[in-house]
Design an enzyme around this catalytic site. Structure first.
Site, short mmCIF file in Angstrom:
data_model
loop_
_atom_site.label_atom_id
_atom_site.label_comp_id
_atom_site.label_asym_id
_atom_site.label_seq_id
_atom_site.Cartn_x
_atom_site.Cartn_y
_atom_site.Cartn_z
N SER A 125 0.83 -1.21 0.00
CA SER A 125 0.00 0.00 0.00
C SER A 125 0.86 1.25 0.00
CB SER A 125 -0.90 -0.01 1.25
OG SER A 125 -1.55 1.23 1.42
N TYR A 150 -1.58 -0.98 11.03
CA TYR A 150 -1.90 -1.51 9.70
C TYR A 150 -0.77 -1.16 8.72
CZ TYR A 150 -3.44 -1.43 4.93
OH TYR A 150 -3.47 -1.59 3.57
N LYS A 154 2.33 -3.50 6.57
CA LYS A 154 2.68 -3.48 5.14
C LYS A 154 4.20 -3.25 4.98
CE LYS A 154 -1.33 -4.32 3.48
NZ LYS A 154 -1.59 -5.67 2.95
C1 WQD Z 1 -9.72 9.26 1.15
C2 WQD Z 1 -9.98 10.74 1.40
C3 WQD Z 1 -10.39 11.29 3.70
C4 WQD Z 1 -14.19 9.17 4.08
C5 WQD Z 1 -7.12 4.32 3.23
C6 WQD Z 1 -6.02 3.57 3.88
C7 WQD Z 1 -5.11 3.01 2.81
C8 WQD Z 1 -5.92 2.19 1.87
C9 WQD Z 1 -7.05 3.01 1.25
C10 WQD Z 1 -5.89 -0.13 2.48
C11 WQD Z 1 -9.29 11.23 2.67
C12 WQD Z 1 -11.62 11.58 2.84
C13 WQD Z 1 -13.00 9.68 3.58
C14 WQD Z 1 -15.23 10.07 4.44
C15 WQD Z 1 -13.87 11.91 3.75
N1 WQD Z 1 -6.49 1.07 2.55
N2 WQD Z 1 -12.86 11.02 3.41
N3 WQD Z 1 -15.03 11.41 4.25
O1 WQD Z 1 -7.40 7.23 3.98
O2 WQD Z 1 -6.55 7.68 1.61
O3 WQD Z 1 -6.56 5.38 2.51
O4 WQD Z 1 -7.84 3.50 2.35
O5 WQD Z 1 -4.87 -0.43 1.91
O6 WQD Z 1 -4.13 2.23 3.43
O7 WQD Z 1 -5.29 4.46 4.66
O8 WQD Z 1 -8.71 6.46 1.94
O9 WQD Z 1 -11.07 6.54 1.31
O10 WQD Z 1 -10.45 6.59 3.78
O11 WQD Z 1 -10.02 8.59 2.38
O12 WQD Z 1 -13.72 13.12 3.61
O13 WQD Z 1 -16.35 9.68 4.91
O14 WQD Z 1 -11.37 10.92 1.61
O15 WQD Z 1 -10.20 12.34 4.64
O16 WQD Z 1 -8.86 12.55 2.41
P1 WQD Z 1 -7.27 6.81 2.57
P2 WQD Z 1 -10.14 6.99 2.39
#
Ligand code: WQD
Length: 338
Positions: A125, A150, A154
């Site tokens: 990741s 987590y 990785k």
């Molecule tokens: C993306 C953006 C949030 C939800 C995570 C893990 C990563 C991988 C993918 C496994 C961010 C914003 C989110 C919401 C929001 N997982 N957001 N409201 O955090 O980049 O990555 O998932 O491998 O390891 O860390 O993905 O989709 O959670 O967030 O504003 O209800 O959307 O702040 O900027 P992230 P995400």
């Protein structure tokens, strides 16, 4: 040729099983169904007409893993997805993550080390980079101290594989560092099935669009970006699945230059949270209900991939746009809520 896909009933795993079958591989899935459903097998079969062998098995049970490889001694490659992946949960339950993500990896590698030749693809990741200093992020960007157990699993996983490959002549491995996977198969037979309230942005958007959620909370619009919201590299899950098959073939055909290689898998393009919302509104024709709230702890501001290595060495490039991927996510959401 028989390929083991651990976590093959999961979101990225099931899409990869489809692409493996499309390429003529025989697939055996191990999944403990802790975060997936056996029904996914029906979806895979509906797409390819072939049902993979499925064994419900907990990879934490060492004896079961040994027994599996005795029975399936003709497995020539493993694509390893099975792992716990909720960042927040990993902070509350670190030992669950170290046991489930590291212990199982060690058991798999011990079995593969007994073979004359084995190919191993590891689900890594972009989280290993933390907040990278330079954009786009290249594979030689420094790995930063993990922000969660987590993310640590990785980073540790990659090191364990690299150390093992160094002393195991027949073992060749590739780690694929995913950016932000999203979307669903165009057939709408398989897709993302988050359990409970989705942590990730895209399923929360589509669940809000379909009326399952009241409104989306945008976690902060005071970041140092053009529109103030965080930027990510949203990669279509079918593009990501194809990258796994290409990486596996690279190893099976002995085209790898090192016995352990790392590739970023992203589109190379960054999109903000508001741009993702606008994409949804374009493809659905609906206005999304959202509000701006405070930042989510642990979020980085910006992450998008430099995909030169994957494009030029692996020979893989993302083909789908954000809108096409978002449309597939929306079609899938509407189908499963019917
Ligand atoms: C993306 C953006 C949030 C939800 C995570 C893990 C990563 C991988 C993918 C496994 C961010 C914003 C989110 C919401 C929001 N997982 N957001 N409201 O955090 O980049 O990555 O998932 O491998 O390891 O860390 O993905 O989709 O959670 O967030 O504003 O209800 O959307 O702040 O900027 P992230 P995400």
């Amino acid at each position: 040729m028989k390929i083991l896909v651990t976590g093959g009933l999961g979101f990225i795993g099931s899409h990869t099983v489809v692409e493996l079958q499309n390429e003529g591989f025989e697939v055996v899935i191990i999944d403990d169904c802790s975060n997936s459903s056996e029904n996914v097998l029906k979806g895979i079969t509906a797409i390819t007409g072939k049902t993979p062998i499925f064994e419900k098995l907990d990879l934490k049970e060492k004896a079961k893993v040994e027994d599996f490889f005795k029975r399936h001694h003709d497995v020539e490659g493993v694509i390893h997805f099975a792992a716990s992946k909720a960042v927040g949960e990993s902070v509350e339950k670190p030992l669950l993550y170290y046991e489930n993500n590291i212990g199982t990896l060690v058991y798999l590698l011990k079995e593969l080390s007994k073979k004359n030749k084995a190919s191993f693809i590891f689900s890594s990741s972009c989280t290993v980079y933390g907040q990278a200093d330079k954009m786009p992020i290249t594979e030689d960007a420094p790995v930063k101290p993990a922000e969660s157990p987590y993310g640590n699993t990785k980073q540790m996983g990659e090191e364990i594989i690299a150390d093992t490959c160094k002393v195991t002549p027949g073992l060749n491995a590739i780690a694929l560092r995913y950016f932000n996977p999203m979307g669903a198969h165009p057939s709408t037979e398989i897709g993302e099935l988050p359990i409970g309230v989705p942590q990730n942005l895209v399923p929360f958007i589509t669940q809000t669009g379909v009326g399952l959620r009241e409104e989306l909370s945008v976690f902060g619009d005071d970041y140092p970006t053009e529109d103030g919201t965080c930027i990510r590299d949203y990669i279509y899950v079918v593009d990501l699945a194809k990258a796994h098959v290409i990486a596996l073939k690279r190893l099976l055909e002995g085209k790898n230059k090192e016995n352990y290689e790392v590739f970023n898998v992203g589109t190379g393009k960054g999109s903000s949270v508001l741009e993702a919302i606008q994409s949804f509104e374009r493809v659905s024709g609906k206005k999304l209900n959202y509000k701006i709230v405070g930042r989510r702890p642990g979020d980085i501001t910006t992450a998008y991939a430099d995909t030169t290595k994957a494009n030029e060495i692996l020979g893989w490039k993302a083909e789908y746009t954000l809108d096409e991927a978002m449309k597939s996510a929306w079609d899938w959401e509407q189908k499963i809520r019917r």
